[in-house]
Design a protein around this motif. Structure first.
Motif, PDB file in Angstrom:
ATOM      1  N   LEU A   1       3.390  55.005  18.987  1.00 26.73           N
ATOM      2  CA  LEU A   1       3.709  56.309  19.549  1.00 26.73           C
ATOM      3  C   LEU A   1       3.111  57.419  18.689  1.00 26.73           C
ATOM      4  CD1 LEU A   1       5.489  57.552  21.865  1.00 26.73           C
ATOM      5  CD2 LEU A   1       7.250  57.870  20.115  1.00 26.73           C
ATOM      6  N   PRO A   2       2.369  58.369  19.298  1.00 30.63           N
ATOM      7  CA  PRO A   2       1.844  59.489  18.513  1.00 30.63           C
ATOM      8  C   PRO A   2       2.980  60.253  17.831  1.00 30.63           C
ATOM      9  CG  PRO A   2       0.812  59.415  20.672  1.00 30.63           C
ATOM     10  CD  PRO A   2       1.923  58.426  20.701  1.00 30.63           C
ATOM     11  N   GLU A   3       2.840  60.458  16.556  1.00 33.00           N
ATOM     12  CA  GLU A   3       3.879  61.198  15.828  1.00 33.00           C
ATOM     13  C   GLU A   3       3.876  62.666  16.223  1.00 33.00           C
ATOM     14  OE1 GLU A   3       4.878  62.520  11.217  1.00 33.00           O
ATOM     15  OE2 GLU A   3       3.533  60.836  11.599  1.00 33.00           O
ATOM     16  N   ASP A   4       2.677  63.235  16.336  1.00 35.67           N
ATOM     17  CA  ASP A   4       2.537  64.668  16.598  1.00 35.67           C
ATOM     18  C   ASP A   4       1.396  64.842  17.608  1.00 35.67           C
ATOM     19  OD1 ASP A   4       2.544  67.409  16.537  1.00 35.67           O
ATOM     20  OD2 ASP A   4       2.522  67.557  14.352  1.00 35.67           O
ATOM     21  N   LEU A   5       1.750  64.975  18.881  1.00 34.82           N
ATOM     22  CA  LEU A   5       0.761  65.003  19.957  1.00 34.82           C
ATOM     23  C   LEU A   5       0.478  66.424  20.405  1.00 34.82           C
ATOM     24  CD1 LEU A   5      -0.953  63.501  22.143  1.00 34.82           C
ATOM     25  CD2 LEU A   5       1.124  63.502  23.562  1.00 34.82           C
ATOM     26  N   ILE A   6      -0.802  66.786  20.446  1.00 34.34           N
ATOM     27  CA  ILE A   6      -1.238  68.062  21.008  1.00 34.34           C
ATOM     28  C   ILE A   6      -1.767  67.797  22.406  1.00 34.34           C
ATOM     29  CG2 ILE A   6      -2.746  70.060  20.741  1.00 34.34           C
ATOM     30  CD1 ILE A   6      -3.053  69.215  17.763  1.00 34.34           C
ATOM     31  N   VAL A   7      -1.218  68.469  23.395  1.00 37.66           N
ATOM     32  CA  VAL A   7      -1.691  68.344  24.778  1.00 37.66           C
ATOM     33  C   VAL A   7      -2.403  69.634  25.141  1.00 37.66           C
ATOM     34  CG1 VAL A   7      -1.062  68.007  27.192  1.00 37.66           C
ATOM     35  CG2 VAL A   7       0.197  66.788  25.397  1.00 37.66           C
ATOM     36  N   VAL A   8      -3.689  69.537  25.419  1.00 39.60           N
ATOM     37  CA  VAL A   8      -4.489  70.698  25.802  1.00 39.60           C
ATOM     38  C   VAL A   8      -4.598  70.724  27.319  1.00 39.60           C
ATOM     39  CG1 VAL A   8      -6.725  71.844  25.645  1.00 39.60           C
ATOM     40  CG2 VAL A   8      -5.789  70.653  23.653  1.00 39.60           C
ATOM     41  N   GLY A   9      -4.002  71.729  27.933  1.00 39.27           N
ATOM     42  CA  GLY A   9      -3.985  71.847  29.380  1.00 39.27           C
ATOM     43  C   GLY A   9      -2.572  71.777  29.908  1.00 39.27           C
ATOM     44  N   SER A  10      -2.148  72.815  30.637  1.00 36.39           N
ATOM     45  CA  SER A  10      -0.761  72.884  31.104  1.00 36.39           C
ATOM     46  C   SER A  10      -0.650  72.773  32.607  1.00 36.39           C
ATOM     47  CB  SER A  10      -0.125  74.206  30.653  1.00 36.39           C
ATOM     48  OG  SER A  10      -0.807  75.313  31.238  1.00 36.39           O
ATOM     49  N   GLY A  11      -1.660  72.148  33.249  1.00 37.94           N
ATOM     50  CA  GLY A  11      -1.554  71.852  34.667  1.00 37.94           C
ATOM     51  C   GLY A  11      -0.648  70.656  34.885  1.00 37.94           C
ATOM     52  N   VAL A  12      -0.741  70.056  36.066  1.00 34.52           N
ATOM     53  CA  VAL A  12       0.158  68.954  36.403  1.00 34.52           C
ATOM     54  C   VAL A  12       0.025  67.800  35.416  1.00 34.52           C
ATOM     55  CG1 VAL A  12       0.703  67.218  38.137  1.00 34.52           C
ATOM     56  CG2 VAL A  12       0.219  69.574  38.837  1.00 34.52           C
ATOM     57  N   THR A  13      -1.195  67.359  35.143  1.00 35.55           N
ATOM     58  CA  THR A  13      -1.393  66.218  34.241  1.00 35.55           C
ATOM     59  C   THR A  13      -0.881  66.524  32.843  1.00 35.55           C
ATOM     60  OG1 THR A  13      -3.330  65.486  35.496  1.00 35.55           O
ATOM     61  CG2 THR A  13      -3.110  64.670  33.243  1.00 35.55           C
ATOM     62  N   GLY A  14      -1.236  67.690  32.304  1.00 40.02           N
ATOM     63  CA  GLY A  14      -0.792  68.054  30.970  1.00 40.02           C
ATOM     64  C   GLY A  14       0.715  68.149  30.878  1.00 40.02           C
ATOM     65  N   ALA A  15       1.350  68.763  31.882  1.00 38.36           N
ATOM     66  CA  ALA A  15       2.803  68.917  31.865  1.00 38.36           C
ATOM     67  C   ALA A  15       3.501  67.567  31.958  1.00 38.36           C
ATOM     68  CB  ALA A  15       3.245  69.824  33.008  1.00 38.36           C
ATOM     69  N   GLU A  16       2.998  66.677  32.822  1.00 37.08           N
ATOM     70  CA  GLU A  16       3.643  65.373  32.964  1.00 37.08           C
ATOM     71  C   GLU A  16       3.591  64.574  31.674  1.00 37.08           C
ATOM     72  OE1 GLU A  16       3.264  64.373  37.748  1.00 37.08           O
ATOM     73  OE2 GLU A  16       1.915  63.369  36.313  1.00 37.08           O
ATOM     74  N   PHE A  17       2.414  64.510  31.050  1.00 37.85           N
ATOM     75  CA  PHE A  17       2.304  63.715  29.822  1.00 37.85           C
ATOM     76  C   PHE A  17       3.013  64.382  28.647  1.00 37.85           C
ATOM     77  CE2 PHE A  17      -1.300  61.528  31.945  1.00 37.85           C
ATOM     78  CZ  PHE A  17      -0.845  60.225  31.763  1.00 37.85           C
ATOM     79  N   ALA A  18       2.983  65.704  28.594  1.00 36.09           N
ATOM     80  CA  ALA A  18       3.702  66.400  27.522  1.00 36.09           C
ATOM     81  C   ALA A  18       5.187  66.086  27.588  1.00 36.09           C
ATOM     82  CB  ALA A  18       3.460  67.903  27.609  1.00 36.09           C
TER      83      ALA A  18
END
Length: 468
Positions: free
Chosen positions: A180-197
């Protein structure tokens, strides 16, 4: 017998093939990456399987409110995930779904050819460069009376943030992670970014969501997006709005994301969720007269026809609406039209969609985001979810039910539901929009008490009052 050749084995392709075979056509699918396409192998099925595990973790987090002790410490949730096992299950389910679809195609009499296809002879021939086995690299020609292009799309990559599959990732590469990523940066706040975040936060990662816009989900209902962002932040997610990322660079086991204003964000992993690109290169489109947009998407009309006679297109390669359900409908419509069957042109105002966050966001028809531009005259009622008795029992606090109707007639135009399992609750609203039901008709149907769906009927009753 009509010969139909389909390039691409995703929802737009395999659904078209099944319908065509049922109607008596001779069908060949040219598939490059695996039956089911990205929707089954790297996108919808895998991501929603991962999110299913995240939903369980969210339930554990909320369990103490319901009086449930989790772990040895009754005041805190003592849980964790084995990401290697989670991803093994994700891949296994995706592979099984692909296998099931392939078996269905075989039983229907559809011929599946493994290779890359391109149009030739004005679209009457599909040239297939074979992949795998003794025929690797050889070229076969498949004659067709109609061709359906359903080649899908792929993650967009930034030159300054090239994914390496280990620390800088696209959403297709997440399922290869064992830890599991300890500290994950998600670039992009559309549907895909929001779901994975939301999913990785629930699984236990510390998540930073980088959004170039002023809020998450900029293309969705504003009220719904606001609820989700508040939930994200309350659960500990760091949301950076109006922060466009310009690069992502790996240095050992760390990743540095640089923002447009010069700020930097560091983490152990970075997910780039910055849109997608259509798979329309090297298909011979221009030579046969198939028009594409500047972004490379194939131009189609409402019955899936391209600008070349006998050539149709379906799914994400058209840019109509990036949903598996829409791809499948486009594929079916293309077959009906090609075979001279009765056909109803696609109507995007009747399409229901869902964002698989916690809570989920489901929409259909007209919402605040598009209603004002489509038709400035509409009535709207929004009921908070925490007023629903069933929601109170289940410990659901965040969300609402919102319905839109036409003044005078009371015809339901659309709706938004923000709730756990909103994807299941939106169906009655979808039926109301599709069948042009009025608020009185919806309000008069019995609902179970107590139930979350009771809020849909109550919203319809409130709209009736507003019309008086």
């Amino acid at each position: 017998m009509t010969r139909i050749a389909i390039i691409g084995g995703g929802p737009g392709g395999y659904e078209a093939a099944l319908v065509a075979a049922r109607l008596g056509a001779e069908v060949t699918i040219v598939d490059r990456d695996g039956i089911g396409g990205a929707a089954v192998l790297t996108d919808c099925v895998p991501s929603k399987t991962l999110i299913a595990t995240a939903d369980v973790m969210t339930a554990f987090e909320d369990a103490p409110e319901l009086g449930v002790r989790v772990g040895e410490d009754a005041a805190h949730c003592v849980t964790g995930v084995d990401l290697a096992r989670v991803n093994a299950r994700v891949k296994a389910l995706a592979a099984k779904q692909s296998e099931d679809i392939a078996e269905g195609l075989a039983k229907a009499g559809v011929t599946v050819v493994r290779g890359s296809g391109r149009l030739a002879d004005g679209g009457a021939i599909v040239e297939v460069t074979m992949r795998g086995g003794a025929e690797q690299g050889t070229v076969e020609r498949v004659a067709a009376d109609a061709v359906i292009i359903a080649t899908g799309a792929r993650p967009r990559e930034l030159p300054s943030a090239r994914p390496d599959g280990e620390r800088i990732l696209t959403w297709t590469q997440l399922y290869d992670l064992d830890e599991l990523p300890e500290d994950l940066i998600v670039v992009g706040s559309g549907v895909t970014g929001a779901e994975f975040a939301g999913a990785y936060q629930a699984l236990g990662s510390q998540v930073t969501l980088v959004s170039s816009r002023d809020r998450v989900l900029p293309g969705e209902d504003e009220d719904a997006a606001r609820v989700l962002e508040e939930v994200f932040q309350r659960r500990g997610m760091r949301v950076l709005s109006r922060s466009r990322a310009t690069s992502a660079v790996r240095d050992g086991d760390r990743v540095t994301v640089t923002l447009e204003d010069g700020r930097t964000v560091q983490g152990t992993h970075c997910l780039m969720a910055v849109g997608s690109l259509p798979n329309t290169e090297e298909l011979g489109l221009e030579a046969v007269g198939v028009q594409t947009t500047r972004s490379g998407h194939i131009v189609v009309d409402r019955v899936s026809r391209t600008t070349a006679a006998g050539v149709y297109a379906a799914g994400d390669c058209t840019g109509v609406l990036p949903l598996a359900s829409v791809a499948a409908m486009q594929g079916r419509i293309a077959v009906y039209h090609a075979l001279g069957e009765a056909v109803w042109p696609i109507n995007l105002k009747r399409v229901s969609s869902n964002i698989f966050t916690a809570p989920e966001i489901a929409t259909v028809g007209r919402t605040t985001f598009n209603a004002e531009s489509d038709d400035p005259k509409f009535d709207v009622v929004k009921l908070p979810l925490d007023t629903n008795p069933r929601a109170k029992m289940l410990g659901f606090h965040d969300g609402f039910v919102k319905l839109y109707s036409r003044p005078g007639s009371g015809t339901i135009l659309g709706g938004v539901i923000v709730s756990p399992r909103a994807s299941e609750l939106i169906h009655p609203v979808s039926m109301a929009v599709d069948l042009h039901l009025t608020v009185d008709q919806v309000a008069s149907v019995f609902t179970v008490y107590p139930s979350l769906s009771g809020s849909i009927a109550e919203a319809a009753r409130r709209l009736h009052k507003d019309e008086e």
